[in-house]
Scaffold this motif. Structure first.
Motif, short mmCIF file in Angstrom:
data_model
loop_
_atom_site.label_atom_id
_atom_site.label_comp_id
_atom_site.label_asym_id
_atom_site.label_seq_id
_atom_site.Cartn_x
_atom_site.Cartn_y
_atom_site.Cartn_z
N MET A 289 0.83 -1.19 0.00
CA MET A 289 0.00 0.00 0.00
C MET A 289 0.87 1.25 0.00
O MET A 289 1.74 1.40 0.83
CB MET A 289 -0.90 0.00 1.24
N ALA A 290 0.62 2.12 -0.94
CA ALA A 290 1.37 3.37 -0.98
C ALA A 290 0.94 4.26 0.17
O ALA A 290 -0.24 4.42 0.43
CB ALA A 290 1.14 4.09 -2.31
N ASN A 291 1.92 4.84 0.86
CA ASN A 291 1.61 5.74 1.97
C ASN A 291 2.05 7.14 1.60
O ASN A 291 3.24 7.43 1.56
CB ASN A 291 2.32 5.28 3.25
N LYS A 292 1.07 8.00 1.30
CA LYS A 292 1.38 9.37 0.92
C LYS A 292 0.83 10.35 1.95
O LYS A 292 0.49 11.48 1.65
CB LYS A 292 0.79 9.68 -0.47
N ASP A 293 0.76 9.89 3.21
CA ASP A 293 0.13 10.70 4.24
C ASP A 293 0.78 12.07 4.39
O ASP A 293 0.13 13.04 4.75
CB ASP A 293 0.15 9.98 5.59
N ASN A 294 2.07 12.17 4.10
CA ASN A 294 2.77 13.44 4.27
C ASN A 294 3.17 14.06 2.94
O ASN A 294 4.03 14.94 2.89
CB ASN A 294 4.02 13.22 5.15
N ASP A 295 2.56 13.59 1.86
CA ASP A 295 2.92 14.05 0.52
C ASP A 295 1.95 15.15 0.11
O ASP A 295 0.74 14.98 0.14
CB ASP A 295 2.83 12.88 -0.45
N ASN A 296 2.49 16.30 -0.31
CA ASN A 296 1.64 17.41 -0.73
C ASN A 296 1.27 17.34 -2.20
O ASN A 296 0.50 18.17 -2.68
CB ASN A 296 2.33 18.74 -0.43
N GLU A 297 1.85 16.40 -2.95
CA GLU A 297 1.51 16.26 -4.36
C GLU A 297 0.10 15.67 -4.47
O GLU A 297 -0.35 14.92 -3.61
CB GLU A 297 2.51 15.32 -5.05
N PRO A 298 -0.63 16.01 -5.56
CA PRO A 298 -1.98 15.48 -5.71
C PRO A 298 -1.97 13.96 -5.84
O PRO A 298 -1.13 13.39 -6.53
CB PRO A 298 -2.50 16.15 -6.98
N ASN A 299 -2.90 13.32 -5.17
CA ASN A 299 -3.03 11.87 -5.20
C ASN A 299 -3.99 11.45 -6.29
O ASN A 299 -5.02 12.10 -6.51
CB ASN A 299 -3.59 11.36 -3.86
N ASP A 300 -3.70 10.37 -6.98
CA ASP A 300 -4.68 9.75 -7.86
C ASP A 300 -5.68 9.00 -7.00
O ASP A 300 -5.45 8.78 -5.80
CB ASP A 300 -3.99 8.82 -8.86
N GLY A 301 -6.80 8.58 -7.60
CA GLY A 301 -7.91 8.02 -6.84
C GLY A 301 -7.53 6.97 -5.80
O GLY A 301 -7.76 7.17 -4.59
N PRO A 302 -6.95 5.83 -6.19
CA PRO A 302 -6.62 4.80 -5.19
C PRO A 302 -5.65 5.28 -4.13
O PRO A 302 -5.83 4.99 -2.94
CB PRO A 302 -6.01 3.68 -6.05
N ALA A 303 -4.63 6.04 -4.53
CA ALA A 303 -3.66 6.54 -3.56
C ALA A 303 -4.31 7.50 -2.57
O ALA A 303 -3.94 7.53 -1.39
CB ALA A 303 -2.50 7.22 -4.28
N PHE A 304 -5.27 8.27 -3.04
CA PHE A 304 -5.96 9.21 -2.16
C PHE A 304 -6.66 8.46 -1.03
O PHE A 304 -6.52 8.81 0.15
CB PHE A 304 -6.97 10.01 -2.99
N TYR A 305 -7.41 7.42 -1.36
CA TYR A 305 -8.16 6.69 -0.35
C TYR A 305 -7.29 5.74 0.47
O TYR A 305 -7.74 5.23 1.50
CB TYR A 305 -9.32 5.94 -0.99
N ASP A 306 -6.06 5.50 0.03
CA ASP A 306 -5.16 4.68 0.84
C ASP A 306 -4.41 5.50 1.88
O ASP A 306 -3.68 4.94 2.70
CB ASP A 306 -4.16 3.93 -0.07
N ARG A 307 -4.57 6.80 1.87
CA ARG A 307 -4.03 7.60 2.97
C ARG A 307 -4.86 7.31 4.21
O ARG A 307 -6.09 7.37 4.18
CB ARG A 307 -4.13 9.09 2.62
N SER A 308 -4.20 7.01 5.32
CA SER A 308 -4.93 6.67 6.54
C SER A 308 -5.80 7.82 7.02
O SER A 308 -6.93 7.61 7.49
CB SER A 308 -3.95 6.23 7.64
N ASP A 309 -5.30 9.07 6.91
CA ASP A 309 -6.09 10.20 7.37
C ASP A 309 -7.34 10.39 6.52
O ASP A 309 -8.45 10.59 7.04
CB ASP A 309 -5.24 11.48 7.40
#
Length: 253
Positions: free
Chosen positions: A1-21
């Motif tokens: 699972m990609a973790n982009k919780d601290n990434d300010n770049e725009p997330n694509d759909g799946p990556a967006f919902y895989d952020r825990s927050d």
């Protein structure tokens, strides 16, 4: 699972919902009574989908799986849900535990399916995350039997065109701008930035037709008074359409 919780770049759909927050905030939002999905989008989708008894259903972007469980409960003979988010796919499997429903974790972009395997393809508020709408609609047509149906919902084009407007829990202002400049948009929601794709109403209809479907339904999320106990909320929801629902059917031989 990609973790982009601290990434300010725009997330694509799946990556967006895989952020825990984001995932936690999304579940809290959907759990609220009278949320827009349940009061505006769902009633229209149900009317367009209609009777599902005996139908084999493919759900593109199945989310938490609640719709799959409902379809099986209404008599669908088969349900397969796809979602590119690891968190969503896991939640959907839990939701469908004890049913015959199947969940596949797969990004919708570039997905292919067995030919003539389904009677109905549905997608609810997922396709505005995809750059290639033509590709996924062509894949849906390939998966359907002759005479098979497609029903999908997206954010309404007047919403996707521009995010510069009032914010807050009861937004009162919307701006429609750059409407005919189609393509990616960057937006912040649930505390994170994501990428979605703006298409005009004409674009949506043309994409359905290019995939080989005859357009059967074009519906906007006109609110129903009985679903809005709060009169002020009903009036607010009557000001602008949030969602667009399209239905199409493949020709029979």
């Amino acid at each position: 699972m990609a973790n982009k919780d601290n990434d300010n770049e725009p997330n694509d759909g799946p990556a967006f919902y895989d952020r825990s927050d984001v995932f936690d905030r999304y579940r809290e939002l959907r759990g609220r009574p009278w949320n827009a999905n349940d009061t505006l989008e769902a009633p229209v989708v149900e009317q367009v989908v209609g009777d599902v008894r005996g139908l084999r259903v493919l759900d593109l972007g199945c989310g938490a799986g609640g719709y799959g469980r409902a379809l099986l409960g209404r008599g669908a003979s088969r349900y397969v849900g796809l979602d590119g988010s690891t968190r969503m796919a896991g939640l959907a499997r839990n939701t469908l535990r004890g049913t015959s429903g199947e969940i596949i974790e797969r990004d919708l972009a570039g997905a292919t399916f067995e030919a003539n395997a389904f009677d109905l393809v549905v997608s609810r508020l997922a396709l505005h995350y995809l750059a290639d709408l033509d590709g996924v609609l062509a894949a849906a047509a390939h998966a359907l039997v002759p005479g098979g149906r497609l029903v999908y919902s997206v954010e309404h084009p007047v919403i996707t065109s521009c995010s510069r407007a009032g914010t807050g829990p009861r937004r009162q202002d919307w701006i429609v701008d750059d409407y005919f400049v189609t393509g990616p948009r960057q937006e912040t929601w649930l505390g994170a930035t994501f990428r979605k794709y703006h298409r005009t109403l004409e674009d949506q209809v043309a994409a359905v037709q290019r995939a080989g479907f005859v357009l059967t339904h074009l519906r906007e999320s006109r609110p129903r008074r009985e679903l809005h106990p709060d009169a002020s909320e009903y009036q607010r929801r009557s000001r602008i359409p949030l969602f667009l629902v399209l239905g199409g059917q493949l020709p029979r031989p």
